[in-house]
Motif scaffolding. Structure first.
Motif: not given
Ligand SMILES: N[C@@H](CCC(=O)N[C@@H](CS)C(=O)NCC(=O)O)C(=O)O
Length: 198
Positions: A9-10, A32, A47-48, A61, A104
């Motif tokens: 993931s980001r 997640l 989210k992450v 991010t 994305w």
């Protein structure tokens, strides 16, 4: 400093920034996608990545990565001189808007939507927008990295988003493939990837 992560993931971009800076941190993997998560992300939208540093909490991010560079005054990764910073910011903005938006959207279709439920029109549209954005990336052959001699935050965001485009089989010049490979061979990237995918 604590960073909440999830494999592939980001959160990788934040770990990569931390590894480039060489700052000590703790990473916490969250659940997640599980319906009954044993560890949830404290992110306001679940989210992450999500990041905490004593009483500071940051989501998004780019905001986390800029905070890290400014907190550790990493002049090379995120310059303070306004002309250089403007160039890095231009590439960051391009990476997160023109490039990441179609890439994305395409990646999400390919990962989360079962093949028999995908819309060919939608896929073609995202594919053509992503291809257009990738074709607009003109690497200066006199530069070692995207903004010049130094590896910057712009390289973290550009190379990672271009990697996503490559995974979606978006056509790209050999020079862009080499650029991605060089970025992903940096020791800081390799350490970050290993931690992120634990
Ligand atoms: N704009 C956010 C996007 C964060 C995001 O969408 N993260 C994904 C993983 S790469 C996520 O947590 N998805 C789970 C969800 O949307 O619930 C950022 O750049 O940090």
């Amino acid at each position: 400093m604590k960073i909440y992560t999830y494999p592939k993931s980001r959160s990788l971009r934040v770990l990569w920034t931390l590894e480039e800076i060489g700052a000590p941190y703790e990473s916490v993997k969250v659940d997640l996608l599980s319906p009954n998560p044993s560890m949830e992300s404290p992110h306001p939208r679940g989210k992450v990545p999500f990041f905490t540093d004593e009483d500071i909490s940051i989501s998004e991010t780019l905001a986390i990565c800029v905070y890290l560079c400014e907190r550790h005054t990493d002049e090379a990764l995120y310059p303070t001189k306004i002309e250089k910073k403007a160039t890095v910011n231009s590439w960051l903005s391009f990476a997160l808007t023109d490039l990441e938006t179609p890439v994305w959207s395409l990646l999400k279709q390919l990962i989360y939507v079962p093949e028999n439920q995908r819309s060919p029109d939608l896929l073609n549209y995202f594919r053509s927008e992503a291809s257009k954005a990738v074709s607009q990336v003109n690497l200066n052959e006199n530069y070692k990295w995207i903004t010049g001699e130094n590896f910057t935050l712009a390289d973290i965001f550009m190379s990672h988003t271009l990697l996503w485009a490559k995974l979606c089989r978006i056509p790209m010049d050999k020079s862009i493939e080499h650029y991605i490979d060089r970025a992903m061979n940096r020791p800081a990237f390799l350490r970050a990837q290993e931690k992120n995918n634990l």
